[in-house]
Design a protein around this motif. Structure first.
Motif, mmCIF file in Angstrom:
data_model
loop_
_atom_site.group_PDB
_atom_site.id
_atom_site.type_symbol
_atom_site.label_atom_id
_atom_site.label_comp_id
_atom_site.label_asym_id
_atom_site.label_seq_id
_atom_site.Cartn_x
_atom_site.Cartn_y
_atom_site.Cartn_z
ATOM 1 N N ALA A 381 -7.530 2.960 81.070
ATOM 2 C CA ALA A 381 -6.505 4.257 80.315
ATOM 3 C C ALA A 381 -5.126 2.724 79.772
ATOM 4 O O ALA A 381 -5.062 3.152 78.714
ATOM 5 C CB ALA A 381 -5.465 4.489 81.819
ATOM 6 N N ARG A 382 -5.745 1.179 80.130
ATOM 7 C CA ARG A 382 -4.707 0.495 79.572
ATOM 8 C C ARG A 382 -5.107 0.547 78.778
ATOM 9 O O ARG A 382 -4.815 0.105 77.235
ATOM 10 C CB ARG A 382 -4.152 -0.945 80.748
ATOM 11 C CG ARG A 382 -3.151 -0.665 81.828
ATOM 12 C CD ARG A 382 -2.818 -1.105 82.558
ATOM 13 N NE ARG A 382 -1.853 -1.132 83.682
ATOM 14 C CZ ARG A 382 -1.856 -0.900 85.029
ATOM 15 N NH1 ARG A 382 -2.710 -1.244 85.148
ATOM 16 N NH2 ARG A 382 -0.641 -0.554 85.645
ATOM 17 N N ALA A 383 -5.707 0.241 78.619
ATOM 18 C CA ALA A 383 -7.355 0.096 77.618
ATOM 19 C C ALA A 383 -7.020 0.623 76.282
ATOM 20 O O ALA A 383 -7.212 0.259 75.323
ATOM 21 C CB ALA A 383 -8.974 -0.336 77.073
ATOM 22 N N ALA A 384 -6.703 2.567 76.895
ATOM 23 C CA ALA A 384 -6.882 3.117 75.850
ATOM 24 C C ALA A 384 -5.490 3.485 75.212
ATOM 25 O O ALA A 384 -4.613 4.561 74.985
ATOM 26 C CB ALA A 384 -7.515 4.807 76.596
ATOM 27 N N GLY A 385 -4.225 2.768 76.186
ATOM 28 C CA GLY A 385 -3.210 2.749 75.391
ATOM 29 C C GLY A 385 -2.445 3.755 76.645
ATOM 30 O O GLY A 385 -1.070 3.831 76.077
ATOM 31 N N LEU A 386 -2.654 3.982 77.111
ATOM 32 C CA LEU A 386 -2.377 4.887 78.150
ATOM 33 C C LEU A 386 -1.077 4.588 79.941
ATOM 34 O O LEU A 386 -2.057 3.416 80.022
ATOM 35 C CB LEU A 386 -2.704 6.325 79.071
ATOM 36 C CG LEU A 386 -3.700 6.546 77.833
ATOM 37 C CD1 LEU A 386 -5.241 7.536 78.960
ATOM 38 C CD2 LEU A 386 -3.291 7.112 76.252
ATOM 39 N N ASP A 387 0.243 4.430 80.312
ATOM 40 C CA ASP A 387 1.008 4.248 80.324
ATOM 41 C C ASP A 387 0.796 4.767 82.134
ATOM 42 O O ASP A 387 1.655 6.009 81.611
ATOM 43 C CB ASP A 387 2.370 3.622 80.255
ATOM 44 C CG ASP A 387 2.912 3.494 81.255
ATOM 45 O OD1 ASP A 387 2.354 3.123 82.419
ATOM 46 O OD2 ASP A 387 4.275 3.270 80.674
ATOM 47 N N PRO A 388 0.294 4.790 83.046
ATOM 48 C CA PRO A 388 -0.389 5.682 84.949
ATOM 49 C C PRO A 388 1.260 5.970 84.565
ATOM 50 O O PRO A 388 1.661 6.985 85.047
ATOM 51 C CB PRO A 388 -0.978 5.056 85.316
ATOM 52 C CG PRO A 388 -1.783 3.314 84.702
ATOM 53 C CD PRO A 388 -0.730 3.597 83.276
ATOM 54 N N ALA A 389 1.921 5.116 84.557
ATOM 55 C CA ALA A 389 3.465 5.495 85.192
ATOM 56 C C ALA A 389 4.105 6.413 84.397
ATOM 57 O O ALA A 389 5.108 7.146 84.879
ATOM 58 C CB ALA A 389 4.543 4.118 85.554
ATOM 59 N N ALA A 390 3.848 6.169 83.328
ATOM 60 C CA ALA A 390 4.974 6.959 82.507
ATOM 61 C C ALA A 390 4.058 8.993 82.451
ATOM 62 O O ALA A 390 4.662 9.770 82.114
ATOM 63 C CB ALA A 390 4.446 6.780 81.007
ATOM 64 N N PHE A 391 2.654 8.800 82.389
ATOM 65 C CA PHE A 391 2.448 10.273 82.366
ATOM 66 C C PHE A 391 2.396 10.798 83.679
ATOM 67 O O PHE A 391 3.062 12.103 83.558
ATOM 68 C CB PHE A 391 0.577 10.009 82.347
ATOM 69 C CG PHE A 391 0.205 9.798 81.138
ATOM 70 C CD1 PHE A 391 0.136 10.742 80.069
ATOM 71 C CD2 PHE A 391 0.395 8.518 80.362
ATOM 72 C CE1 PHE A 391 -0.252 11.092 79.193
ATOM 73 C CE2 PHE A 391 -0.271 8.406 79.203
ATOM 74 C CZ PHE A 391 -0.448 9.590 79.001
ATOM 75 N N LEU A 392 2.990 9.980 85.108
ATOM 76 C CA LEU A 392 2.791 10.218 86.412
ATOM 77 C C LEU A 392 4.725 11.147 86.216
ATOM 78 O O LEU A 392 4.926 12.101 86.553
ATOM 79 C CB LEU A 392 2.900 9.386 87.477
ATOM 80 C CG LEU A 392 3.428 9.572 89.423
ATOM 81 C CD1 LEU A 392 2.820 11.184 89.304
ATOM 82 C CD2 LEU A 392 3.078 9.263 89.924
ATOM 83 N N ALA A 393 5.681 10.407 85.664
ATOM 84 C CA ALA A 393 7.137 10.515 85.413
ATOM 85 C C ALA A 393 7.427 12.097 84.607
ATOM 86 O O ALA A 393 8.251 12.548 85.177
ATOM 87 C CB ALA A 393 7.326 9.648 84.819
ATOM 88 N N ASP A 394 6.013 12.389 83.438
ATOM 89 C CA ASP A 394 5.799 13.159 83.142
ATOM 90 C C ASP A 394 5.114 14.830 83.437
ATOM 91 O O ASP A 394 5.200 15.349 82.573
ATOM 92 C CB ASP A 394 5.847 12.872 81.905
ATOM 93 C CG ASP A 394 6.590 14.281 80.310
ATOM 94 O OD1 ASP A 394 7.126 14.503 80.971
ATOM 95 O OD2 ASP A 394 5.438 14.530 79.777
ATOM 96 N N ASN A 395 5.485 14.302 85.182
ATOM 97 C CA ASN A 395 3.944 14.823 85.697
ATOM 98 C C ASN A 395 2.986 15.518 84.686
ATOM 99 O O ASN A 395 2.422 16.663 84.692
ATOM 100 C CB ASN A 395 5.123 15.988 86.072
ATOM 101 C CG ASN A 395 6.337 15.871 86.908
ATOM 102 O OD1 ASN A 395 7.294 16.716 86.577
ATOM 103 N ND2 ASN A 395 5.694 15.936 88.276
ATOM 104 N N ASP A 396 2.273 15.075 84.459
ATOM 105 C CA ASP A 396 1.492 15.082 82.745
ATOM 106 C C ASP A 396 0.166 14.026 82.982
ATOM 107 O O ASP A 396 -0.462 13.740 82.493
ATOM 108 C CB ASP A 396 1.850 14.650 81.484
ATOM 109 C CG ASP A 396 0.371 15.097 80.750
ATOM 110 O OD1 ASP A 396 -0.305 15.898 80.391
ATOM 111 O OD2 ASP A 396 1.031 14.867 78.748
ATOM 112 N N SER A 397 -0.782 14.628 85.105
ATOM 113 C CA SER A 397 -1.457 13.930 85.053
ATOM 114 C C SER A 397 -2.908 14.840 84.112
ATOM 115 O O SER A 397 -3.819 13.181 84.080
ATOM 116 C CB SER A 397 -1.677 14.395 86.304
ATOM 117 O OG SER A 397 -1.669 16.014 86.676
ATOM 118 N N THR A 398 -3.029 15.971 83.630
ATOM 119 C CA THR A 398 -4.242 16.245 82.775
ATOM 120 C C THR A 398 -4.205 15.674 81.727
ATOM 121 O O THR A 398 -5.214 14.903 81.320
ATOM 122 C CB THR A 398 -3.508 17.882 82.304
ATOM 123 O OG1 THR A 398 -3.856 18.803 83.502
ATOM 124 C CG2 THR A 398 -4.627 18.268 81.325
#
Length: 430
Positions: A381-398
């Protein structure tokens, strides 16, 4: 994720689903058709189409077609190719006009049943949304707004269904009222913790132990902003549901065909065959998805440190309190929170998925059912530029799992028995 771990996780999911498929659990429980009257099959929920398909095949070989009637209402994409009994595809989790039409047709069939007839209700989870007949004074739009508010609130399934039952002309025992005095038999696939018939599909054929006061308390607990017509309905004594002891339930029978525990037992057996020690946490887990995930991650890390080779299995219905604007149901949110809590722990892989084949989403049959996690999830995820915590905070698991290709999209399973979670711990394998 390695092919080995993904294949094993998916096989555990398939074992759980197969144990609760109508083709396996329904035929031995079907009652004999009535001696003189008609057999009226009324099916609802995500397994409604497949339950009807199996029942229809059974009865058409045993009785004249003219004595068989009925209707099934299921989720969009979950219809089955029946020969005689129509199947209506309707909205889920938010109800739509098709569900309203299907419910009215079902009520008409129940009202027409006589003392010589047998009304066979085939029920599964999802019926609460698929099958709607709003109480007097409530519109479809009111019901839709109420459903959205309940889904966003974090209320559990028992609380949601309590409110639904007091806004309906078919839920909470009222279908039994319409079918009386016909003989009534209900066969159900349970998708709820505790297998309570009053909660499964909002209990259309059983007495309702909850009250209007209970429903109002839930509205207050979650500070729900509901349409004025709904508030009025919850204060109207005419909308109280039928209670135990009423004559409409005399002589009726209810049997559960498959339970979440049955699904987990099948997965447990499959895990043992694959050489894993099963640890079953139970089929009744409830709570916020991210909180449960954190607890499970701690257990998995401890077992990995001890170099145990185990499969941690659990069922039950978790909840999500929506605060962000993203997409994803409780299984995907659990998977994302699990990945964050595991923090790349070696030798751990997991799958969280809804056994009906869809989890959250936009109500389409190709919505994700859940997601895979392994020790490379956060790194990729981090290699793809994705911040897991930010996605969780936005309820955007999909959005998160779509970005790394780890969504699980099996399509409709034509049953619905539990949320399914499996965590494999094996440092030597993956």
């Amino acid at each position: 994720m390695t092919t080995q771990s993904q294949d094993l996780l998916e096989s555990l999911f398939r074992a759980a689903v197969d144990a609760a498929h109508p083709s396996r659990c329904l035929p031995p429980q079907l009652p004999e058709p009535p001696a003189r009257g008609r057999l009226v099959v009324l099916a609802a929920g995500k397994a409604g189409g497949s339950l009807t398909e199996v029942a229809e095949q059974h009865y058409l070989a045993r009785m004249p077609e003219i004595r068989l009637t009925g209707i099934a209402v299921t989720r969009h994409g979950y219809g089955r190719p029946t020969r005689h009994i129509p199947v209506v595809e309707a909205g889920h989790p938010v109800p739509d006009a098709a569900g309203l039409d299907g419910a009215e047709r079902m009520i008409a069939l129940a009202d027409a049943a006589g003392a010589d007839d047998l009304v066979l209700v085939l029920l599964s989870g999802g019926a609460s949304a698929n099958l709607i007949a709003p109480a007097v004074g409530i519109t479809l739009e009111d019901k839709q707004a109420t459903t959205r508010a309940l889904l966003r609130s974090g209320a559990n399934i028992s609380e949601i269904n309590c409110v639904r039952k007091h806004l309906s002309r078919i839920k909470g025992g009222r279908l039994a009222r319409h079918a009386y005095p016909a003989r009534l038999v209900t066969l159900a696939i349970s998708d709820v913790p505790g297998d309570d018939p009053a909660v499964i599909g909002s209990g259309p054929t059983v007495p309702d132990p909850t009250t209007l006061a209970d429903a109002r308390a839930i509205v207050g607990k979650y500070r729900l902003d509901l349409p004025a017509a709904v508030t009025r309905a919850l204060n109207d004594p005419k909308n109280e549901s039928p209670k135990p002891g009423e004559a409409i339930f005399a002589g009726s029978t209810y049997k559960i065909l498959a339970r979440p525990a049955d699904a987990l037992a099948a997965a447990e057996k499959r895990a043992q065959a694959a050489g894993y020690e099963p640890i079953v946490l139970g089929d009744r887990l409830q709570g916020e998805a991210r909180d449960v995930a954190a607890d499970h991650a701690r257990l998995a890390r401890e077992l990995a440190t001890a170099r145990r080779r185990v499969a941690i299995l659990s069922g039950g219905e978790l909840t999500v309190t929506l605060r962000g604007q993203g997409r994803g149901g409780p299984n995907q949110e659990y998977a994302l929170a699990l990945a964050i809590a595991l923090d790349g722990a070696a030798g751990v892989a997991a799958l969280a998925a809804d056994t009906d084949g869809t989890d959250g989403g936009g109500g389409q049959p190709d919505d994700p059912a859940g997601a895979f996690v392994d020790d490379s999830t956060l790194k990729r995820a981090r290699a793809a530029g994705l911040d897991p915590a930010a996605f969780l905070a936005d309820n955007d698991s999909t959005g998160f799992f779509n970005g790394i290709g780890d969504l699980f999209i099996p399509g409709p399973t034509f049953t619905n028995v539990t949320d399914f979670r499996a965590i494999l711990v094996d440092r030597s394998a993956f």
